[in-house]
Design an enzyme around this catalytic site. Structure first.
Site, mmCIF file in Angstrom:
data_model
loop_
_atom_site.group_PDB
_atom_site.id
_atom_site.type_symbol
_atom_site.label_atom_id
_atom_site.label_comp_id
_atom_site.label_asym_id
_atom_site.label_seq_id
_atom_site.Cartn_x
_atom_site.Cartn_y
_atom_site.Cartn_z
ATOM 1 N N LYS A 166 0.839 -1.203 0.000
ATOM 2 C CA LYS A 166 0.000 0.000 0.000
ATOM 3 C C LYS A 166 0.883 1.265 0.000
ATOM 4 O O LYS A 166 0.629 2.231 -0.719
ATOM 5 C CB LYS A 166 -0.934 -0.033 1.218
ATOM 6 C CG LYS A 166 -1.734 1.234 1.449
ATOM 7 C CD LYS A 166 -2.707 1.521 0.326
ATOM 8 C CE LYS A 166 -3.396 2.866 0.521
ATOM 9 N NZ LYS A 166 -4.163 3.265 -0.657
ATOM 10 N N LYS A 179 0.817 11.957 4.981
ATOM 11 C CA LYS A 179 1.204 10.903 5.937
ATOM 12 C C LYS A 179 1.806 9.694 5.216
ATOM 13 O O LYS A 179 2.820 9.147 5.636
ATOM 14 C CB LYS A 179 -0.041 10.516 6.752
ATOM 15 C CG LYS A 179 0.057 9.304 7.652
ATOM 16 C CD LYS A 179 -0.522 8.021 7.086
ATOM 17 C CE LYS A 179 -1.932 8.101 6.588
ATOM 18 N NZ LYS A 179 -2.487 6.870 6.067
HETATM 19 N N1 LIG Z 1 -10.019 8.201 1.380
HETATM 20 C C1 LIG Z 1 -9.365 7.401 0.567
HETATM 21 O O1 LIG Z 1 -9.467 7.532 -0.666
HETATM 22 C C2 LIG Z 1 -8.486 6.284 1.088
HETATM 23 C C3 LIG Z 1 -8.205 5.223 0.225
HETATM 24 C C4 LIG Z 1 -7.408 4.178 0.692
HETATM 25 C C5 LIG Z 1 -6.889 4.222 1.974
HETATM 26 N N2 LIG Z 1 -7.167 5.282 2.782
HETATM 27 C C6 LIG Z 1 -6.613 5.235 4.146
HETATM 28 O O2 LIG Z 1 -7.675 4.829 4.991
HETATM 29 C C7 LIG Z 1 -7.517 5.413 6.298
HETATM 30 C C8 LIG Z 1 -8.772 6.207 6.643
HETATM 31 O O3 LIG Z 1 -8.898 7.223 5.661
HETATM 32 P P1 LIG Z 1 -10.239 8.086 5.429
HETATM 33 O O4 LIG Z 1 -10.116 8.656 4.083
HETATM 34 O O5 LIG Z 1 -11.420 7.287 5.809
HETATM 35 O O6 LIG Z 1 -9.951 9.256 6.480
HETATM 36 P P2 LIG Z 1 -10.947 10.082 7.426
HETATM 37 O O7 LIG Z 1 -12.254 10.291 6.774
HETATM 38 O O8 LIG Z 1 -10.170 11.270 7.859
HETATM 39 O O9 LIG Z 1 -11.166 9.090 8.664
HETATM 40 C C9 LIG Z 1 -10.143 8.879 9.602
HETATM 41 C C10 LIG Z 1 -10.654 8.002 10.722
HETATM 42 O O10 LIG Z 1 -9.631 7.892 11.727
HETATM 43 C C11 LIG Z 1 -10.167 8.373 12.982
HETATM 44 N N3 LIG Z 1 -9.117 8.996 13.786
HETATM 45 C C12 LIG Z 1 -8.203 9.903 13.389
HETATM 46 N N4 LIG Z 1 -7.381 10.216 14.418
HETATM 47 C C13 LIG Z 1 -7.821 9.499 15.482
HETATM 48 C C14 LIG Z 1 -7.379 9.382 16.824
HETATM 49 N N5 LIG Z 1 -6.322 10.065 17.273
HETATM 50 N N6 LIG Z 1 -8.041 8.540 17.643
HETATM 51 C C15 LIG Z 1 -9.111 7.853 17.174
HETATM 52 N N7 LIG Z 1 -9.584 7.910 15.917
HETATM 53 C C16 LIG Z 1 -8.923 8.727 15.081
HETATM 54 C C17 LIG Z 1 -11.228 9.360 12.584
HETATM 55 O O11 LIG Z 1 -12.090 9.615 13.663
HETATM 56 P P3 LIG Z 1 -12.924 10.997 13.688
HETATM 57 O O12 LIG Z 1 -14.110 10.757 12.808
HETATM 58 O O13 LIG Z 1 -13.261 11.189 15.114
HETATM 59 O O14 LIG Z 1 -12.020 12.074 13.149
HETATM 60 C C18 LIG Z 1 -11.896 8.593 11.432
HETATM 61 O O15 LIG Z 1 -12.674 7.533 11.913
HETATM 62 C C19 LIG Z 1 -6.230 6.262 6.229
HETATM 63 O O16 LIG Z 1 -5.158 5.501 6.696
HETATM 64 C C20 LIG Z 1 -6.101 6.549 4.737
HETATM 65 O O17 LIG Z 1 -4.767 6.815 4.391
HETATM 66 C C21 LIG Z 1 -7.977 6.313 2.378
#
Ligand SMILES: NC(=O)c1ccc[n+]([C@@H]2O[C@H](COP(=O)([O-])OP(=O)(O)OC[C@H]3O[C@@H](n4cnc5c(N)ncnc54)[C@H](OP(=O)(O)O)[C@@H]3O)[C@@H](O)[C@H]2O)c1
Length: 288
Positions: free
Chosen positions: A170, A238
């Protein structure tokens, strides 16, 4: 099956929704509780601590932003790891570095919990449709057990080796994504400075052999300068940071990726961290 899901951001809420539609009994936790509501309405049980999401489930998924977020949910106050039943399986879908995944596997094994890393490729729309690609690291037997659930969220499942290898792949994919987006942003800036319109640049470059195919999906954002997040810029930054940290561990020089990382750092410092990662193009636009 009784399944726990921790982390209901852009990706997690859609992945968990697909598990629910697949008929599984789901218990969910998110740091910001409001994000659990759509799943509660659809039949999930929302709980107030990560530990409660782990009690009585045989499989728990995490989809969290960073290694620190995973550590805090797993091992912090009311963390889920100590609440998981011995022999249960934790699958971390968060994009983290391979050393971190191996560290979490060790922490899990101390409590007789099995661990797999299974980060995903594909963004918001792909998650919504249940067509993600899972990049799995861990035991083949654990993957076999999890496969029916992964198939509800994704259409391709790759087993890449032992724990850490899913996270490794990844990271390798996303460091290219970041570098391509940063380079394309500079191509747009130089092209516009030479008198080409954005439209003619996009018409000529997107779909051609040197532009990443993902750019077709970013065209509207780049044309309208409206960057509603699908993949938040702060997480692209990140991923580049984690790749650079891993390159340091491995002794691999990565001058291009380090430079791309700094472009995303500059964009984040300029207030774009919560926009889509394609907003890195605005770094240059603002200066012309
Ligand atoms: N979006 C994409 O296209 C994509 C594709 C593949 C992989 N990813 C990966 O998937 C993961 C999630 O991405 P996302 O796009 O879904 O991001 P996001 O919408 O920002 O969601 C992040 C999640 O992590 C939680 N979080 C962040 N800091 C935290 C902490 N200190 N303690 C507890 N919970 C915490 C957030 O909780 P809150 O809701 O309370 O903030 C939320 O549930 C990341 O690692 C990202 O790199 C993303």
């Amino acid at each position: 099956m009784n399944v726990g899901f921790v982390g209901l951001g852009i990706m997690g809420v859609r992945m968990a929704g697909n598990l629910l539609r697949g008929g599984h009994s789901l218990v969910v936790f998110n740091r910001t509780p409001e994000k659990s509501r759509p799943l509660e309405t659809a039949g999930a049980r929302a709980v107030r601590t990560p530990a409660e999401a782990a009690r009585g489930v045989s499989l728990l998924f995490t989809m969290l932003s960073t290694p620190d977020a995973v550590t805090s949910m797993a091992l912090g106050k009311d963390g889920f790891l100590g609440a998981l039943t011995r022999g249960s399986l934790w699958i971390d879908c968060s994009s983290v570095d391979p050393s971190f995944s191996r560290h979490m596997a060790l922490e899990a094994s101390r409590l007789a919990v099995r661990f797999m890393d299974a980060p995903v490729t594909g963004s918001l729309a792909v998650a919504e449709k249940g067509e993600l690609t899972f990049l799995a690291g861990g035991d083949a037997a654990d993957l076999k057990e999890a496969r029916p659930l992964l198939q509800l969220m994704g259409k391709t499942i790759r087993h890449l080796g032992p724990v850490g290898m899913g996270s490794a792949m990844k990271m390798i994919i996303n460091m290219q994504l970041g570098a391509l987006m940063a380079a394309f942003s500079e191509a747009l800036a130089l092209g516009e400075s030479l008198g080409f319109s954005r439209t003619i640049l996009l018409d000529t470059l997107v779909g051609g052999p040197v532009a990443g195919p993902f750019l077709a999906g970013k065209r509207t954002k780049l044309e309208t300068h409206a960057y509603e997040p699908e993949f938040p810029l702060r997480w692209q930054q990140k991923d580049l940071h984690l790749a650079c940290t891993t390159a340091w561990e491995q002794g691999v020089p990565m001058p291009v990726i380090n430079a791309a990382k700094e472009a995303f750092m500059a964009a984040a410092a300029d207030g774009m961290a919560d926009l889509d990662f394609s907003a890195v193009a605005e770094l240059h636009v603002r200066k012309h």
